[in-house]
Design a protein around this motif. Structure first.
Motif, PDB file in Angstrom:
ATOM      1  N   VAL A 193       1.105  -1.125  -0.330  1.00 48.30           N
ATOM      2  CA  VAL A 193       0.208  -0.488   0.347  1.00 48.30           C
ATOM      3  C   VAL A 193       1.491   1.435  -0.076  1.00 48.30           C
ATOM      4  O   VAL A 193       0.275   2.427  -0.045  1.00 48.30           O
ATOM      5  CB  VAL A 193      -1.196   0.039   0.717  1.00 48.30           C
ATOM      6  CG1 VAL A 193      -2.290  -0.700   1.320  1.00 48.30           C
ATOM      7  CG2 VAL A 193      -0.651  -0.079   2.947  1.00 48.30           C
ATOM      8  N   GLY A 194       2.149   1.394  -0.259  1.00 48.00           N
ATOM      9  CA  GLY A 194       2.875   2.636  -0.326  1.00 48.00           C
ATOM     10  C   GLY A 194       3.807   3.413   0.885  1.00 48.00           C
ATOM     11  O   GLY A 194       3.663   4.432   0.823  1.00 48.00           O
ATOM     12  N   ALA A 195       4.676   1.826   2.196  1.00 52.08           N
ATOM     13  CA  ALA A 195       4.887   3.097   3.114  1.00 52.08           C
ATOM     14  C   ALA A 195       6.386   2.975   2.414  1.00 52.08           C
ATOM     15  O   ALA A 195       6.896   2.732   1.064  1.00 52.08           O
ATOM     16  CB  ALA A 195       5.409   1.629   3.811  1.00 52.08           C
ATOM     17  N   SER A 196       6.790   4.221   2.700  1.00 50.23           N
ATOM     18  CA  SER A 196       8.120   4.946   2.446  1.00 50.23           C
ATOM     19  C   SER A 196       8.901   4.627   3.134  1.00 50.23           C
ATOM     20  O   SER A 196       9.794   4.428   2.810  1.00 50.23           O
ATOM     21  CB  SER A 196       8.114   6.691   2.278  1.00 50.23           C
ATOM     22  OG  SER A 196       7.372   6.997   1.567  1.00 50.23           O
ATOM     23  N   MET A 197       8.928   4.235   4.294  1.00 51.39           N
ATOM     24  CA  MET A 197       9.396   3.816   5.129  1.00 51.39           C
ATOM     25  C   MET A 197       8.941   2.904   6.125  1.00 51.39           C
ATOM     26  O   MET A 197       7.867   2.874   6.233  1.00 51.39           O
ATOM     27  CB  MET A 197      10.243   5.052   6.118  1.00 51.39           C
ATOM     28  CG  MET A 197      10.488   6.463   5.232  1.00 51.39           C
ATOM     29  SD  MET A 197      11.048   7.113   6.788  1.00 51.39           S
ATOM     30  CE  MET A 197      12.293   7.309   7.495  1.00 51.39           C
ATOM     31  N   ILE A 198       9.956   1.943   6.572  1.00 58.06           N
ATOM     32  CA  ILE A 198       9.399   1.083   7.613  1.00 58.06           C
ATOM     33  C   ILE A 198      10.528  -0.013   8.088  1.00 58.06           C
ATOM     34  O   ILE A 198      11.645   0.081   8.060  1.00 58.06           O
ATOM     35  CB  ILE A 198       9.078  -0.990   6.745  1.00 58.06           C
ATOM     36  CG1 ILE A 198       7.634  -0.568   5.680  1.00 58.06           C
ATOM     37  CG2 ILE A 198       8.364  -1.450   7.859  1.00 58.06           C
ATOM     38  CD1 ILE A 198       7.306  -1.357   5.379  1.00 58.06           C
ATOM     39  N   SER A 199      10.187   0.489   9.555  1.00 55.66           N
ATOM     40  CA  SER A 199      10.718   0.012  10.750  1.00 55.66           C
ATOM     41  C   SER A 199       9.964  -1.172  11.332  1.00 55.66           C
ATOM     42  O   SER A 199       9.558  -0.801  11.819  1.00 55.66           O
ATOM     43  CB  SER A 199      11.525   1.028  11.827  1.00 55.66           C
ATOM     44  OG  SER A 199      10.111   1.836  12.822  1.00 55.66           O
ATOM     45  N   VAL A 200      10.817  -1.855  11.976  1.00 55.37           N
ATOM     46  CA  VAL A 200      10.465  -2.940  12.572  1.00 55.37           C
ATOM     47  C   VAL A 200      11.560  -2.980  13.854  1.00 55.37           C
ATOM     48  O   VAL A 200      12.889  -3.161  14.079  1.00 55.37           O
ATOM     49  CB  VAL A 200      11.023  -4.119  11.830  1.00 55.37           C
ATOM     50  CG1 VAL A 200       9.740  -4.734  10.566  1.00 55.37           C
ATOM     51  CG2 VAL A 200      12.073  -4.620  11.310  1.00 55.37           C
TER      52      VAL A 200
END
Ligand code: DX5
Ligand code: ZN
Length: 219
Positions: free
Chosen positions: A83-90
Protein backbone atom coordinates in the motif's frame (compact mmCIF):
# COMPACT_ATOMS: atom_id res chain seq x y z
CA UNK A 1 21.91 19.69 10.41
CA UNK A 2 18.64 19.66 8.61
CA UNK A 3 16.11 18.32 11.12
CA UNK A 4 13.00 16.58 9.89
CA UNK A 5 9.74 16.75 11.81
CA UNK A 6 7.48 13.71 11.66
CA UNK A 7 4.05 14.18 13.27
CA UNK A 8 2.71 10.91 14.67
CA UNK A 9 -0.90 10.38 13.63
CA UNK A 10 -1.46 8.48 16.88
CA UNK A 11 -2.31 11.83 18.48
CA UNK A 12 -4.45 13.09 15.57
CA UNK A 13 -8.24 13.27 15.59
CA UNK A 14 -9.06 9.95 13.92
CA UNK A 15 -12.55 11.17 13.05
CA UNK A 16 -10.88 13.44 10.51
CA UNK A 17 -7.60 11.71 9.84
CA UNK A 18 -7.11 12.80 6.24
CA UNK A 19 -7.71 16.44 7.10
CA UNK A 20 -5.33 16.20 10.05
CA UNK A 21 -2.60 14.83 7.76
CA UNK A 22 -3.30 17.59 5.28
CA UNK A 23 -3.10 20.19 8.05
CA UNK A 24 0.29 19.07 9.37
CA UNK A 25 1.68 18.84 5.84
CA UNK A 26 0.49 22.37 5.12
CA UNK A 27 2.12 23.37 8.42
CA UNK A 28 5.56 22.14 7.42
CA UNK A 29 5.72 18.46 8.39
CA UNK A 30 8.46 16.64 6.49
CA UNK A 31 6.97 13.17 6.75
CA UNK A 32 4.11 11.38 8.50
CA UNK A 33 4.80 8.85 11.24
CA UNK A 34 2.31 5.97 11.18
CA UNK A 35 2.21 3.84 14.36
CA UNK A 36 0.94 0.31 13.96
CA UNK A 37 0.12 -1.50 17.23
CA UNK A 38 -1.29 -4.98 17.64
CA UNK A 39 -2.46 -5.45 21.25
CA UNK A 40 0.16 -8.20 21.55
CA UNK A 41 3.66 -6.83 21.10
CA UNK A 42 2.37 -3.65 22.72
CA UNK A 43 -0.82 -3.24 24.77
CA UNK A 44 -2.61 -0.99 22.32
CA UNK A 45 -4.37 -1.38 18.99
CA UNK A 46 -4.23 1.16 16.20
CA UNK A 47 -4.54 1.06 12.44
CA UNK A 48 -3.50 -1.23 9.61
CA UNK A 49 -2.70 -1.21 5.90
CA UNK A 50 -6.22 -0.24 4.81
CA UNK A 51 -5.84 3.12 6.51
CA UNK A 52 -2.44 3.74 4.95
CA UNK A 53 -3.87 2.78 1.55
CA UNK A 54 -6.54 5.48 1.92
CA UNK A 55 -4.00 8.10 2.99
CA UNK A 56 -1.61 7.10 0.18
CA UNK A 57 -4.43 7.59 -2.33
CA UNK A 58 -5.13 11.10 -1.06
CA UNK A 59 -1.43 12.03 -0.64
CA UNK A 60 0.45 10.32 -3.47
CA UNK A 61 3.78 12.08 -2.89
CA UNK A 62 4.05 12.14 0.87
CA UNK A 63 6.65 10.18 2.81
CA UNK A 64 4.83 7.76 5.13
CA UNK A 65 7.05 6.42 7.91
CA UNK A 66 5.52 3.15 9.15
CA UNK A 67 6.56 2.04 12.65
CA UNK A 68 5.52 -1.58 13.12
CA UNK A 69 4.88 -2.62 16.72
CA UNK A 70 3.46 -6.03 15.82
CA UNK A 71 4.46 -9.62 16.42
CA UNK A 72 4.76 -11.49 14.12
CA UNK A 73 5.77 -8.77 11.71
CA UNK A 74 6.56 -10.52 8.41
CA UNK A 75 3.16 -10.56 6.71
CA UNK A 76 2.41 -6.96 7.66
CA UNK A 77 5.71 -5.82 6.15
CA UNK A 78 4.48 -7.18 2.82
CA UNK A 79 1.06 -5.61 3.21
CA UNK A 80 2.47 -2.18 4.07
CA UNK A 81 4.85 -2.37 1.12
CA UNK A 82 1.86 -3.13 -1.12
CA UNK A 83 0.00 0.00 0.00
CA UNK A 84 2.93 2.33 -0.50
CA UNK A 85 4.86 2.71 2.76
CA UNK A 86 7.92 4.90 2.13
CA UNK A 87 9.84 3.83 5.23
CA UNK A 88 9.26 0.78 7.41
CA UNK A 89 10.86 0.14 10.78
CA UNK A 90 10.65 -3.10 12.72
CA UNK A 91 11.57 -4.13 16.25
CA UNK A 92 14.21 -6.90 15.93
CA UNK A 93 12.52 -8.93 18.68
CA UNK A 94 9.42 -9.33 16.46
CA UNK A 95 11.36 -10.83 13.53
CA UNK A 96 12.00 -14.54 13.07
CA UNK A 97 14.98 -13.59 10.93
CA UNK A 98 15.91 -9.92 11.18
CA UNK A 99 18.17 -9.87 8.12
CA UNK A 100 15.48 -11.45 6.00
CA UNK A 101 12.85 -8.92 7.10
CA UNK A 102 15.19 -5.99 6.41
CA UNK A 103 15.94 -7.44 2.96
CA UNK A 104 12.24 -7.73 2.27
CA UNK A 105 11.69 -4.03 3.11
CA UNK A 106 14.54 -3.05 0.84
CA UNK A 107 13.42 -5.11 -2.11
CA UNK A 108 9.91 -3.74 -1.63
CA UNK A 109 11.27 -0.27 -2.29
CA UNK A 110 10.95 1.32 1.16
CA UNK A 111 13.65 2.74 3.39
CA UNK A 112 14.80 0.17 5.92
CA UNK A 113 14.62 0.89 9.65
CA UNK A 114 15.20 -0.94 12.92
CA UNK A 115 13.76 0.17 16.24
CA UNK A 116 15.45 0.04 19.62
CA UNK A 117 13.30 0.03 22.74
CA UNK A 118 14.63 2.21 25.57
CA UNK A 119 16.23 -0.77 27.30
CA UNK A 120 17.56 -2.41 24.13
CA UNK A 121 21.25 -2.04 23.36
CA UNK A 122 22.42 -1.01 19.91
CA UNK A 123 24.52 -4.18 19.93
CA UNK A 124 21.46 -6.12 18.67
CA UNK A 125 22.02 -4.32 15.35
CA UNK A 126 25.65 -5.41 15.04
CA UNK A 127 25.05 -7.70 12.05
CA UNK A 128 22.63 -5.37 10.27
CA UNK A 129 24.28 -1.97 9.87
CA UNK A 130 24.92 -2.59 6.16
CA UNK A 131 21.21 -3.08 5.57
CA UNK A 132 19.85 -0.07 7.44
CA UNK A 133 18.79 3.34 6.16
CA UNK A 134 17.73 4.53 9.60
CA UNK A 135 17.61 3.60 13.26
CA UNK A 136 14.57 4.56 15.33
CA UNK A 137 15.46 5.08 18.97
CA UNK A 138 12.47 4.85 21.31
CA UNK A 139 12.53 7.43 24.07
CA UNK A 140 9.40 6.00 25.71
CA UNK A 141 8.17 2.46 26.16
CA UNK A 142 6.28 1.76 22.91
CA UNK A 143 2.51 1.52 23.08
CA UNK A 144 1.10 4.92 23.88
CA UNK A 145 1.45 8.56 22.98
CA UNK A 146 1.75 11.30 25.56
CA UNK A 147 4.40 9.67 27.75
CA UNK A 148 7.41 11.44 29.25
CA UNK A 149 10.71 11.51 27.39
CA UNK A 150 13.35 9.18 28.87
CA UNK A 151 16.65 11.09 28.92
CA UNK A 152 18.52 7.87 29.78
CA UNK A 153 18.39 6.89 26.09
CA UNK A 154 20.55 9.88 25.10
CA UNK A 155 23.95 8.22 25.71
CA UNK A 156 22.88 5.33 23.44
CA UNK A 157 21.79 7.83 20.80
CA UNK A 158 25.18 9.51 20.95
CA UNK A 159 27.00 6.18 20.71
CA UNK A 160 24.99 5.28 17.61
CA UNK A 161 25.72 8.68 16.08
CA UNK A 162 29.44 8.25 16.81
CA UNK A 163 29.64 4.78 15.32
CA UNK A 164 27.71 5.83 12.19
CA UNK A 165 30.15 8.71 11.73
CA UNK A 166 33.19 6.60 12.43
CA UNK A 167 32.14 4.01 9.86
CA UNK A 168 31.00 6.72 7.42
CA UNK A 169 27.60 5.17 7.02
CA UNK A 170 24.61 6.88 5.47
CA UNK A 171 22.14 6.04 8.25
CA UNK A 172 19.66 8.50 9.77
CA UNK A 173 18.75 8.52 13.43
CA UNK A 174 15.11 9.02 14.31
CA UNK A 175 13.79 9.53 17.82
CA UNK A 176 10.28 8.69 18.97
CA UNK A 177 8.49 9.40 22.22
CA UNK A 178 7.96 12.45 24.40
CA UNK A 179 9.49 14.87 21.91
CA UNK A 180 8.44 18.43 22.75
CA UNK A 181 9.88 21.92 22.98
CA UNK A 182 11.65 20.97 26.19
CA UNK A 183 13.21 17.69 24.99
CA UNK A 184 13.96 18.11 21.28
CA UNK A 185 17.16 20.09 21.82
CA UNK A 186 18.82 17.38 23.88
CA UNK A 187 17.79 14.72 21.36
CA UNK A 188 19.24 16.77 18.52
CA UNK A 189 22.44 17.34 20.40
CA UNK A 190 22.85 13.60 20.94
CA UNK A 191 22.50 12.98 17.21
CA UNK A 192 18.83 12.60 16.24
CA UNK A 193 17.86 14.00 12.83
CA UNK A 194 14.26 12.87 12.42
CA UNK A 195 11.93 13.80 15.26
CA UNK A 196 8.61 12.07 15.79
CA UNK A 197 6.13 14.18 17.71
CA UNK A 198 2.55 13.20 18.40
CA UNK A 199 0.94 15.04 21.27
CA UNK A 200 3.30 18.03 21.08
CA UNK A 201 1.94 18.82 17.62
CA UNK A 202 -1.62 17.53 17.54
CA UNK A 203 -2.49 18.83 21.00
CA UNK A 204 -1.28 22.30 20.09
CA UNK A 205 -3.55 25.06 18.80
CA UNK A 206 -1.31 26.06 15.94
CA UNK A 207 0.41 23.22 14.12
CA UNK A 208 2.55 25.51 11.97
CA UNK A 209 4.06 27.49 14.79
CA UNK A 210 4.66 24.33 16.85
CA UNK A 211 6.42 22.60 13.95
CA UNK A 212 8.48 25.71 13.21
CA UNK A 213 9.47 26.01 16.85
CA UNK A 214 10.42 22.34 17.13
CA UNK A 215 12.48 22.64 13.96
CA UNK A 216 14.28 25.73 15.23
CA UNK A 217 15.02 24.12 18.59
CA UNK A 218 16.45 21.03 16.85
CA UNK A 219 18.62 22.97 14.43
C1 DX5 B 1 4.72 5.27 20.91
C2 DX5 B 1 4.71 5.65 19.46
C3 DX5 B 1 4.99 7.10 19.21
C4 DX5 B 1 3.98 8.05 19.79
C5 DX5 B 1 4.66 9.33 20.11
O1 DX5 B 1 4.68 3.88 21.00
O2 DX5 B 1 5.69 4.90 18.74
O3 DX5 B 1 5.19 7.35 17.83
O4 DX5 B 1 2.93 8.32 18.92
O5 DX5 B 1 3.75 10.15 20.76
P1 DX5 B 1 4.22 11.37 21.67
O6 DX5 B 1 4.97 12.31 20.77
O7 DX5 B 1 2.95 11.92 22.19
O8 DX5 B 1 5.14 10.79 22.73
ZN1 ZN C 1 6.21 5.49 16.65
Amino acid sequence: MNPKIAPSILAADFAQLGDEVEAVLASGADLIHFDVMDNHFVPNLTVGPTVLAALRKRFPDVEFDVHLMVDPVERLVDEFLDVGASMISVHPETCQDVGEVLDRIESGGAKVGAVLNPETSESVLASYWDQLNYVLVMSVKPGFGGQSFMPEVLPKLARIRDSIRRDERDIDIEIDGGISRSTIGAAAQAGAEIFVAGSAIFNSDDYASTIAELRALAA
